[in-house]
Write an enzyme that holds these catalytic residues in place. Structure first.
Site, mmCIF file in Angstrom:
data_model
loop_
_atom_site.group_PDB
_atom_site.id
_atom_site.type_symbol
_atom_site.label_atom_id
_atom_site.label_comp_id
_atom_site.label_asym_id
_atom_site.label_seq_id
_atom_site.Cartn_x
_atom_site.Cartn_y
_atom_site.Cartn_z
ATOM 1 N N SER A 126 0.835 -1.203 0.000
ATOM 2 C CA SER A 126 0.000 0.000 0.000
ATOM 3 C C SER A 126 0.868 1.251 0.000
ATOM 4 C CB SER A 126 -0.860 -0.018 1.263
ATOM 5 O OG SER A 126 -1.467 1.229 1.474
ATOM 6 N N TYR A 151 -2.228 -1.496 10.898
ATOM 7 C CA TYR A 151 -2.440 -2.024 9.543
ATOM 8 C C TYR A 151 -1.263 -1.642 8.641
ATOM 9 C CZ TYR A 151 -3.875 -1.963 4.678
ATOM 10 O OH TYR A 151 -3.885 -2.126 3.316
ATOM 11 N N LYS A 155 1.945 -3.895 6.602
ATOM 12 C CA LYS A 155 2.364 -3.841 5.192
ATOM 13 C C LYS A 155 3.861 -3.543 5.098
ATOM 14 C CE LYS A 155 -1.550 -4.731 3.354
ATOM 15 N NZ LYS A 155 -1.760 -6.068 2.792
#
Ligand code: NAD
Ligand code: UD1
Length: 340
Positions: A126, A151, A155
């Protein structure tokens, strides 16, 4: 190629399955349905047509025994790994669950893959790994930044883990795809984004206002240093994003080792630009009011997607009007998502 698609019942996975079959590939889906509905896979098969059935295994990628069975039942050329939890706010409230699912899930997956002779993976990363970006537009050379939530940390950490693995064992071919803001839906209106509860992201919130489920949109801040004060992002049509994965398989096929690509359009739209584009494309008024800034948000984030064009021949084809049209087409035909 025959592709293991983890998280294939989800938003981006379901659109990618269609593009894979269109390009002559085949796929097997593994998903635990934590954030999806198997109806998406039925509709994907309908859209592909020709009586195709895509094998589906309701398996959690953390389940080593079941995952190994799947890897032994089929011969895979590569894995496209979408499976993971993705709600930023929820990750702040449940950090352990996010680290455990996303990190452990990926560790189990890549271990089972290498033990079964498949060392090719495309990973869903992302733009969040850039944090508050050091440059705009953002190239892949831009240093990674501080992620403000668990989150985003998963990543960024998974990127590091996969890079270390590739360094230690050059037989791995690993493509890290850094998505900007995927929106829209398949132009058929049969598959799309189906968020549970109140949407966190802008486009699903707009479509739920349009369909009458929510009274108005809250615009999170109008005092950013942008052309109209609202946050600027690089929205990308999910079908373009899906095609980026098919192109990334070429990199795998040519033994790329490690490769990192931004998948974005290179254009930045503010929150109010997107609201106006939606109103124009669909002839609907979206009531909104200005609210306080959302914690953790940044002013501006858009990509320089030139590397993906140069090396993969991939370029986003859809514009913001089509993104708005297709998002609305999906929402109005499926007001309750896959539930109805
Ligand atoms: P999604 O939630 O629609 O799809 C993810 C799928 O993974 C779901 O079907 C879910 O049931 C499944 N899943 C979750 N944990 C699993 C597990 N342990 N085992 C098996 N299946 C599991 O999300 P999406 O929007 O399609 O995103 C796909 C990937 O892309 C995710 O990794 C996400 O973090 C990443 N990503 C998404 C966006 C975005 O805006 N949608 C942006 C950047 C990156
Ligand atoms: C979010 C995630 C990011 C993820 C990305 C891709 C957060 C903080 N970040 O990014 O980790 O990689 O999605 O999907 O959630 N907005 C409103 N009102 C709303 C919703 C959003 O004004 O109801 C604004 C936001 O302030 C932002 C823009 O719309 O300026 C886009 O927001 P969103 O769709 O949530 O995406 P990002 O925040 O860019």
């Amino acid at each position: 190629m025959n592709i293991l698609v983890t998280g294939g019942a989800g938003f981006i996975g379901s659109h990618t399955l269609i593009e894979l079959y269109k390009a002559g590939h085949t796929a097997v889906v593994v998903d635990n349905l934590a954030n999806s509905n198997p109806e998406s896979l039925k509709r994907v098969a309908e859209l592909i047509g020709g009586g195709v059935t895509i094998p589906f295994h309701e398996v959690d990628v953390r389940d080593r025994a079941k995952l190994t069975q799947v890897l032994q039942q089929y011969q895979f050329d590569a894995c496209i790994h979408f499976a993971g939890l993705k709600a930023v706010g929820e990750s702040v409230a449940k950090p352990w669950e996010y680290y455990e699912n996303n990190i452990n899930g990926t560790l189990v997956l890549v271990d089972c893959m290498r033990q079964n002779g498949c060392k090719n993976i495309i990973f869903s990363s992302s733009a969040t790994v850039y944090g508050d970006p050091a440059m705009i537009p953002i190239t892949e050379q831009c240093p990674k930044g501080h992620c403000t939530n668990p989150y985003g940390q998963t990543k960024s950490m998974l990127e590091e883990i996969l890079m270390d693995m590739q360094k230690a064992d050059p037989e791995w071919n690993i493509v890290l795809l850094r998505y900007f803001n995927p929106i829209g839906a398949h132009p058929s209106g049969r598959i799309g984004e189906d968020p549970k509860g109140i949407p966190n992201n802008l486009m699903p919130y707009i479509t739920q206002v349009a369909v009458g489920k929510r009274p108005e949109l809250g615009v999170f801040g109008n005092d950013y240093d942008t052309h109209d004060g609202t946050g600027v992002r690089d929205y990308i049509h999910v079908v373009d994003l899906a095609r980026g994965h098919v192109k990334a398989l070429q990199a795998i096929g040519s033994q790329c080792g490690l490769a990192i690509y931004n998948l974005g359009t290179g254009h930045g739209y503010s929150v109010l630009d997107l609201v106006k584009a939606f109103e124009r494309a669909n002839n609907i008024t979206i009531p909104y009011s200005i609210k306080a800034r959302r914690a953790g948000d940044i002013a501006t984030c858009y990509s320089d997607p030139a590397k993906a064009e140069r090396e993969l021949g991939w370029v986003a084809e859809y514009g913001v009007d089509e993104m708005c049209r297709d998002a609305w087409n999906w929402q109005k035909n499926n007001p309750e998502g896959y539930a109805k």
